[in-house]
Design an enzyme around this catalytic site. Structure first.
Site, PDB file in Angstrom:
ATOM      1  N   TRP A 143       0.876  -1.191   0.000  1.00  0.00           N
ATOM      2  CA  TRP A 143       0.000   0.000   0.000  1.00  0.00           C
ATOM      3  C   TRP A 143       0.905   1.231   0.000  1.00  0.00           C
ATOM      4  O   TRP A 143       1.826   1.317   0.831  1.00  0.00           O
ATOM      5  CB  TRP A 143      -0.891  -0.045   1.252  1.00  0.00           C
ATOM      6  N   LYS A 151     -13.973  -0.692   5.073  1.00  0.00           N
ATOM      7  CA  LYS A 151     -14.457  -1.449   3.906  1.00  0.00           C
ATOM      8  C   LYS A 151     -15.509  -2.487   4.301  1.00  0.00           C
ATOM      9  O   LYS A 151     -16.494  -2.653   3.606  1.00  0.00           O
ATOM     10  CB  LYS A 151     -13.352  -2.203   3.175  1.00  0.00           C
ATOM     11  N   ALA A 206      -7.193  -4.930   6.826  1.00  0.00           N
ATOM     12  CA  ALA A 206      -8.098  -3.843   6.426  1.00  0.00           C
ATOM     13  C   ALA A 206      -9.302  -4.328   5.623  1.00  0.00           C
ATOM     14  O   ALA A 206     -10.204  -3.541   5.346  1.00  0.00           O
ATOM     15  CB  ALA A 206      -7.323  -2.810   5.610  1.00  0.00           C
ATOM     16  N   ASP A 231      -1.607  -5.867   9.081  1.00  0.00           N
ATOM     17  CA  ASP A 231      -2.563  -4.872   8.597  1.00  0.00           C
ATOM     18  C   ASP A 231      -3.772  -5.655   8.074  1.00  0.00           C
ATOM     19  O   ASP A 231      -3.676  -6.332   7.047  1.00  0.00           O
ATOM     20  CB  ASP A 231      -1.895  -4.042   7.486  1.00  0.00           C
TER      21      ASP A 231
HETATM   22  C1  LMR Z   1      -6.844   2.176  -1.206  1.00  0.00           C
HETATM   23  O1  LMR Z   1      -5.750   1.624  -1.153  1.00  0.00           O
HETATM   24  O2  LMR Z   1      -7.409   2.442  -2.273  1.00  0.00           O
HETATM   25  C2  LMR Z   1      -7.542   2.555   0.053  1.00  0.00           C
HETATM   26  O3  LMR Z   1      -6.930   1.957   1.141  1.00  0.00           O
HETATM   27  C3  LMR Z   1      -7.684   4.020   0.197  1.00  0.00           C
HETATM   28  C4  LMR Z   1      -6.421   4.671   0.654  1.00  0.00           C
HETATM   29  O4  LMR Z   1      -6.457   5.300   1.709  1.00  0.00           O
HETATM   30  O5  LMR Z   1      -5.391   4.570  -0.022  1.00  0.00           O
END
Ligand code: LMR
Length: 400
Positions: free
Chosen positions: A138, A254, A221, A219
């Site tokens: 990420w 989410k 999420a 993590d």
């Molecule tokens: C994403 O990766 O699209 C989401 O987790 C939104 C973000 O905060 O980046």
């Protein structure tokens, strides 16, 4: 004259700042909004859409919001820990029943708040700890660790061109970690690749973490959006059970569809109840300096949903529906062309296409298809009516 001297002596502040590029992922939100083409397909930021392309508020959430509206009698402060019952419920969702007083947790603004708070706790306890992060990850992981002052060690995780998890390379990197170093792992629905560790990988990770005295930071999420609530937490549970200390950042943005309410929690496992209590007191101090007290609404709604049996059952059904729809879209993409077959083996909202940056830009300009520059696309952003158009536009542009 006097005025000039004062002017010269004035210390510089804002002049020292360098302009920053806008966040590449969040910038897509604005680009899509400004695009007038009615057939545009937004596969940028990770937001679930239903078959018609909408992101409605979940039924269970809407009902809990009404209930909250009718029954909540005050908006007075809750305190730095946030909604304690919410945290208890999320602990059970993440770890299953039966955690003991070595586990503590705190409500945070979203999963990002949980990650940042966790990293700050690590830095306070051991500024020399390095954080091992598999690539790609990420895009916010590395900045949020480095801004907190910890060293990041990047290691291979996934090869976009062959769609393979580079597990041996990851293990080799972790063999170079020292006791007390942190291993940041995605619990499920890997963002940005969708490539999740297999049960055998999790076993091997648990073994190396225990043998080398490393500390897992999971993590989590997207729990419930890969294969279901229990299966999506299994790897995290295994690796945390094997470790005497660990951290887990949990997001409900989410799985409850409450993105803008920013609902999350940080959970910490300590070697003893006493150390857990000390860690908790430190977390409260750290959170106080960042957001003081977390926002209530989304967490109160998630708590009401889980504490009201009919709403909890309805939420599970809705989550299951989202998960099933994503799995269906993945299967449809895989059926479209053998080069997309790997997408069905992956989980959650994202997968990555081996497209060049030029091909990504071209998809945006000529087809009104928006995705991250890395080739990450939000599977859950596709609708029944545009999945085939998307697949054929992509297949045309895949490298030979
Ligand atoms: C994403 O990766 O699209 C989401 O987790 C939104 C973000 O905060 O980046």
């Amino acid at each position: 004259m006097m005025g000039d001297i004062e002017q010269l002596a004035r210390p510089r502040l804002l002049e020292a700042l360098e302009p920053q590029p806008s966040d590449a992922l969040l910038a897509i939100i604005g680009m899509v909004r400004r695009d007038p083409r009615p057939h545009k397909i937004d596969l940028g930021v990770g937001v679930y859409r239903d078959a018609a392309g909408n992101t409605p508020i979940l039924r269970s959430v809407k009902k809990a919001e009404r209930l909250l509206n009718e029954t909540q009698e005050t908006k007075s402060y809750l305190g730095g820990e946030g909604d304690v019952r919410f945290v208890e419920l999320m602990r059970e969702l993440a770890f299953g029943p039966g955690t003991d007083d070595r586990f503590i947790g705190l409500q945070t603004p979203g999963g990002c708040g949980a990650l940042r708070l966790g990293v700050d706790l690590i830095r306070l306890a051991n500024p020399a700890a390095r954080v091992f992060i598999g690539q790609p990850t990420w895009p916010n992981h590395i900045p949020l660790v480095t801004v907190a002052g910890l060293e990041v060690v990047e290691h291979p995780f996934y090869d976009r061109d062959t769609q393979r998890i580079l597990f041996d390379e990851m293990m080799t990197a972790l063999e170079g970690a020292q006791a007390g170093d942190i291993v940041l792992v995605h619990g499920c629905c890997h963002n940005p690749t969708g490539a999740d560790l297999s049960p055998e990988h999790w076993d091997a990770l648990a073994e190396i973490v225990t043998r080398r005295g490393l500390i897992p930071f999971v993590d989590l999420a997207y729990q419930g959006l890969g294969h279901g609530l229990e299966q999506d937490a299994a790897g995290a549970r295994l690796v945390i059970a094997a470790s005497d200390q660990a951290l887990l950042a949990h997001s409900n943005d989410k799985n409850f569809g409450v993105y803008r309410d920013r609902v999350g929690s940080l959970h910490v496992k300590a070697p003893t109840a006493q150390i857990a209590a000390t860690a908790y007191s430190n977390l409260l101090v750290l959170a106080r300096t960042m957001w003081s007290m977390p926002p209530d609404h989304g967490a109160a709604v998630a708590r009401l949903v889980l504490d009201t049996p009919e709403l909890a059952a309805d939420w599970r059904a809705e989550l299951n529906e989202m998960c099933t729809r994503i799995r269906g879209l993945r299967a449809r993409l895989a059926d479209f062309d053998p080069r997309l077959a790997y997408i069905d083996e992956q989980n959650g909202m994202f997968s990555m296409l081996p497209l060049s940056p030029d091909a990504v830009a071209e998809l945006r300009e000529s087809e009104a298809i928006y995705m991250a520059g890395s080739g990450r696309f939000n599977v859950a952003g596709l609708s029944d009516h545009n999945v085939d158009r998307f697949a054929s536009a992509v297949v045309e542009r895949l490298p030979a």
